[in-house]
Design a protein around this motif. Structure first.
Motif, PDB file in Angstrom:
ATOM      1  N   GLY A  94       0.940  -0.982  -0.311  1.00  9.02           N
ATOM      2  CA  GLY A  94       0.081  -0.045  -0.031  1.00  9.02           C
ATOM      3  C   GLY A  94       0.302   1.363  -0.548  1.00  9.02           C
ATOM      4  O   GLY A  94       0.367   1.959  -0.531  1.00  9.02           O
ATOM      5  N   LEU A  95       1.931   0.788   0.524  1.00  7.86           N
ATOM      6  CA  LEU A  95       2.571   2.460   0.584  1.00  7.86           C
ATOM      7  C   LEU A  95       4.023   2.681  -0.724  1.00  7.86           C
ATOM      8  O   LEU A  95       4.719   1.434  -0.872  1.00  7.86           O
ATOM      9  CB  LEU A  95       3.668   2.675   2.043  1.00  7.86           C
ATOM     10  CG  LEU A  95       2.313   2.829   3.110  1.00  7.86           C
ATOM     11  CD1 LEU A  95       3.174   3.020   4.619  1.00  7.86           C
ATOM     12  CD2 LEU A  95       1.339   3.783   2.911  1.00  7.86           C
ATOM     13  N   THR A  96       4.236   3.656  -0.996  1.00  3.57           N
ATOM     14  CA  THR A  96       5.299   3.645  -2.506  1.00  3.57           C
ATOM     15  C   THR A  96       6.867   3.398  -0.867  1.00  3.57           C
ATOM     16  O   THR A  96       6.039   3.137  -0.044  1.00  3.57           O
ATOM     17  CB  THR A  96       5.426   5.230  -2.560  1.00  3.57           C
ATOM     18  OG1 THR A  96       4.992   5.893  -1.427  1.00  3.57           O
ATOM     19  CG2 THR A  96       4.486   5.089  -3.200  1.00  3.57           C
ATOM     20  N   VAL A  97       7.763   3.473  -1.426  1.00  2.00           N
ATOM     21  CA  VAL A  97       9.306   3.737  -1.019  1.00  2.00           C
ATOM     22  C   VAL A  97       9.440   5.004   0.175  1.00  2.00           C
ATOM     23  O   VAL A  97       9.388   4.730   0.938  1.00  2.00           O
ATOM     24  CB  VAL A  97      10.711   3.372  -1.827  1.00  2.00           C
ATOM     25  CG1 VAL A  97      11.113   3.366  -0.979  1.00  2.00           C
ATOM     26  CG2 VAL A  97      10.452   1.957  -2.427  1.00  2.00           C
ATOM     27  N   ASN A  98       9.241   5.259  -0.815  1.00  2.00           N
ATOM     28  CA  ASN A  98       9.093   6.839  -0.231  1.00  2.00           C
ATOM     29  C   ASN A  98       8.570   7.159   1.096  1.00  2.00           C
ATOM     30  O   ASN A  98       8.606   7.470   2.845  1.00  2.00           O
ATOM     31  CB  ASN A  98       9.344   8.141  -0.661  1.00  2.00           C
ATOM     32  CG  ASN A  98      10.354   8.447  -2.256  1.00  2.00           C
ATOM     33  OD1 ASN A  98      11.047   7.745  -1.699  1.00  2.00           O
ATOM     34  ND2 ASN A  98      10.032   9.107  -2.689  1.00  2.00           N
ATOM     35  N   GLN A  99       6.976   6.953   1.271  1.00  2.00           N
ATOM     36  CA  GLN A  99       6.050   7.041   2.505  1.00  2.00           C
ATOM     37  C   GLN A  99       6.387   5.513   3.206  1.00  2.00           C
ATOM     38  O   GLN A  99       6.351   6.048   4.416  1.00  2.00           O
ATOM     39  CB  GLN A  99       4.811   6.301   1.478  1.00  2.00           C
ATOM     40  CG  GLN A  99       4.261   7.849   1.045  1.00  2.00           C
ATOM     41  CD  GLN A  99       2.796   6.781  -0.026  1.00  2.00           C
ATOM     42  OE1 GLN A  99       2.491   5.909   0.092  1.00  2.00           O
ATOM     43  NE2 GLN A  99       2.038   7.839  -0.640  1.00  2.00           N
ATOM     44  N   SER A 100       6.576   4.846   2.807  1.00  2.00           N
ATOM     45  CA  SER A 100       7.180   3.347   3.829  1.00  2.00           C
ATOM     46  C   SER A 100       8.425   4.140   5.025  1.00  2.00           C
ATOM     47  O   SER A 100       8.958   3.820   5.878  1.00  2.00           O
ATOM     48  CB  SER A 100       7.643   1.893   2.873  1.00  2.00           C
ATOM     49  OG  SER A 100       6.830   1.466   2.358  1.00  2.00           O
ATOM     50  N   GLN A 101       9.196   5.120   4.285  1.00  2.00           N
ATOM     51  CA  GLN A 101      10.570   5.733   4.853  1.00  2.00           C
ATOM     52  C   GLN A 101      10.343   6.423   5.841  1.00  2.00           C
ATOM     53  O   GLN A 101      10.479   6.441   6.991  1.00  2.00           O
ATOM     54  CB  GLN A 101      11.552   6.076   3.706  1.00  2.00           C
ATOM     55  CG  GLN A 101      12.493   5.129   3.364  1.00  2.00           C
ATOM     56  CD  GLN A 101      13.343   5.666   2.254  1.00  2.00           C
ATOM     57  OE1 GLN A 101      12.544   7.189   1.596  1.00  2.00           O
ATOM     58  NE2 GLN A 101      14.012   5.200   1.361  1.00  2.00           N
ATOM     59  N   ALA A 102       8.606   7.247   5.049  1.00  2.00           N
ATOM     60  CA  ALA A 102       8.884   8.402   6.325  1.00  2.00           C
ATOM     61  C   ALA A 102       7.844   7.499   7.454  1.00  2.00           C
ATOM     62  O   ALA A 102       7.948   8.673   8.453  1.00  2.00           O
ATOM     63  CB  ALA A 102       7.461   9.294   5.683  1.00  2.00           C
ATOM     64  N   HIS A 103       6.948   6.745   6.958  1.00  2.00           N
ATOM     65  CA  HIS A 103       6.528   5.798   7.788  1.00  2.00           C
ATOM     66  C   HIS A 103       7.341   4.977   9.008  1.00  2.00           C
ATOM     67  O   HIS A 103       6.926   5.091  10.190  1.00  2.00           O
ATOM     68  CB  HIS A 103       5.647   4.488   7.281  1.00  2.00           C
ATOM     69  CG  HIS A 103       4.837   3.666   8.424  1.00  2.00           C
ATOM     70  ND1 HIS A 103       4.395   4.362   9.606  1.00  2.00           N
ATOM     71  CD2 HIS A 103       4.569   2.214   8.130  1.00  2.00           C
ATOM     72  CE1 HIS A 103       3.421   2.949   9.815  1.00  2.00           C
ATOM     73  NE2 HIS A 103       3.899   1.639   9.000  1.00  2.00           N
TER      74      HIS A 103
END
Ligand SMILES: *[C@@H]1O[C@H](CO)[C@@H](O)[C@H](O)[C@H]1NC(C)=O
Ligand SMILES: *[C@@H]1O[C@H](CO)[C@@H](O)[C@H](O)[C@H]1NC(C)=O
Ligand SMILES: *[C@@H]1O[C@H](CO)[C@@H](O)[C@H](O)[C@H]1NC(C)=O
Ligand SMILES: *[C@@H]1O[C@H](CO)[C@@H](O)[C@H](O)[C@H]1NC(C)=O
Length: 407
Positions: free
Chosen positions: A265-274
């Motif tokens: 569900g999340l992009t790589v950048n969103q995953s890093q942010a999460h």
């Protein structure tokens, strides 16, 4: 409103530590790390159709194997946890909870032994009320027996959900379960759903009280594999940060729910942010993913030792939102145990990349006249920044920068 000096904030946190008690079971000295079935596997009980993904002893053993073999255990991920749907529909002849006989044919004690043999710990799920959220037997009226059953099996962590329960009984009932767990003599990390339910009914939440009886507590709704879900949880932590920060410390941590890094569900950048946000919040890091087929990029995010070190800092402080720039960028600061060290996250909530110009002084980060910054997502040294001078920071859309700061 976010400009008050950091030192004042640290002093306040220390003061609160000295005047209130945390649950004294020796556990969760840093936020617990591990894995949990729910967000990836939910209540899948059909092992005929889904032998690899149904809630079963095989799924748990597969994950324990992966955690031990693929570097997760060595990075600090320790608990392998069941969520709802592990138990049989009925208690046994002696009134004890029992695992589903087809999906856990070896029994719960054998599963705990297997997980322990991998150098890991075993977590289980129960419900405070009469039934779990998926309709399995709840612990209401059986706190002592269930605590003893879990201890007999070798359980190391209990998530106690709150479906089918009466919220007016919580301030008496959750402490009863705490005492029942303590009476078993087995240290069992206790995760409560107590505040989330009160929030749901618009009631005032006394985190100081909750921290006396629970090691971690779910504060808000279940996470989903979407950026908006991640943001909605962060927003709730922003609203509650003045109440939550004083109770975040060794032994007690605010729980924003699982990590969905490694799902689709999340992009790589969103995953890093999460991952950066959960780390700066001193949140439990419980992965809800399939470790058998996770992408290399997701695995790297979850095994980022520098970010994990911020989460696991012995001070146990929860980061604070210190500055909001426009409607896109939030800046968070977490004090670390080493004198004058801290971590910073710049979170860009919106899809467009953006550049902000900020001085460390604006963030109340002080290391005399200059600080040394290291980008701990990209693993590069940024160098010295004069504290009074604004510098530009470029942040990817729906992404984050994370820095370790030292004099
Ligand atoms: C039970 O509580 C006592 C007093 O708070 C504590 O010293 C002890 O370590 C606890 N034991 C367990 C198993 O949690
Ligand atoms: C919250 O709980 C603590 C610890 O039990 C208690 O001392 C305090 O008075 C409570 N605060 C409120 C506002 O009820
Ligand atoms: C993700 O972030 C990197 C920098 O960390 C950036 O170069 C890249 O363009 C971003 N990707 C997207 C899709 O925004
Ligand atoms: C992993 O496998 C499951 C089914 O076995 C599938 O649903 C899921 O999408 C896969 N995940 C990734 C990241 O490939």
């Amino acid at each position: 409103m976010f400009q008050e000096p950091l030192l004042k904030f640290v002093a306040f946190a220390l003061l609160c530590t000295s005047i209130s008690n945390a649950l004294d079971n020796g556990l969760a000295r840093t936020p617990p790390m591990g894995w949990l079935t729910w967000e990836r596997f939910h209540c899948n009980q059909n092992c005929k159709k889904n032998p690899k993904t149904c809630i079963s002893e095989n799924l748990m053993m597969d994950m324990a194997d992966r955690m031990a073999a693929d570097g997760y255990r060595d990075a600090g991920y320790e608990y392998v946890n069941l969520d709802d749907c592990w138990s049989a529909k009925e208690r046994d002849a002696e009134g004890r909870l029992q695992g589903d006989l087809e999906r856990f044919p070896s029994g719960m004690k054998a599963l705990a032994d297997y997980i322990h043999s991998r150098g890991l710990k075993f977590g289980i799920y129960g419900d405070y009320g009469t039934k779990t959220c998926s309709g399995f037997p709840g612990s209401w009226g059986h706190f002592e027996l269930d605590a003893q059953t879990f201890a007999d099996w070798g359980v190391d962590m209990l998530k106690l959900d709150s479906c089918s329960s009466n919220i007016t009984t919580y301030s008496k009932g959750y402490p009863e379960m705490t005492r029942a767990l303590n009476a078993t003599g087995r240290p069992i990390l206790f995760n409560c759903k107590w505040p989330n339910e009160l929030r749901h009914y618009g009631m005032k939440i006394n985190y100081t009280l909750i921290a006396e009886y629970c090691n971690t507590w779910r504060a808000y709704m279940d996470i989903h594999e979407t950026w908006s879900s991640v943001l909605s949880i962060i927003d709730y932590f922003i609203l509650s940060q003045d109440a939550m920060i004083p109770v975040s410390r060794p032994g007690s941590f605010n729980d924003p729910d699982m990590l969905v890094v490694g799902d689709n569900g999340l992009t790589v950048n969103q995953s890093q942010a999460h991952f950066a946000m959960w780390s700066i919040l001193a949140a439990p890091l419980l992965m809800a993913n399939d470790l058998r087929n996770i992408s290399t990029q997701s695995r790297e995010i979850l095994l980022n030792k520098e970010v994990i070190a911020v989460n696991q800092d012995p001070l146990g402080a929860m980061g604070k939102l210190v500055l909001r720039i426009g409607s896109a960028v939030d800046v968070w600061v977490k004090p670390l145990s080493e004198k004058q060290q801290s971590a910073i996250v710049f979170l860009n909530r919106l899809p467009s990349p953006t550049t902000v110009s900020v001085s460390l002084q604006q963030l109340a980060v002080k290391c005399f006249d200059k600080c040394f910054l290291r980008d701990i997502i990209q693993h590069t040294n940024i160098g010295y920044r004069e504290t009074g001078k604004p510098y530009d920071y470029w942040i990817p859309g729906t992404g984050a920068l994370m820095f370790h700061v030292q004099p």
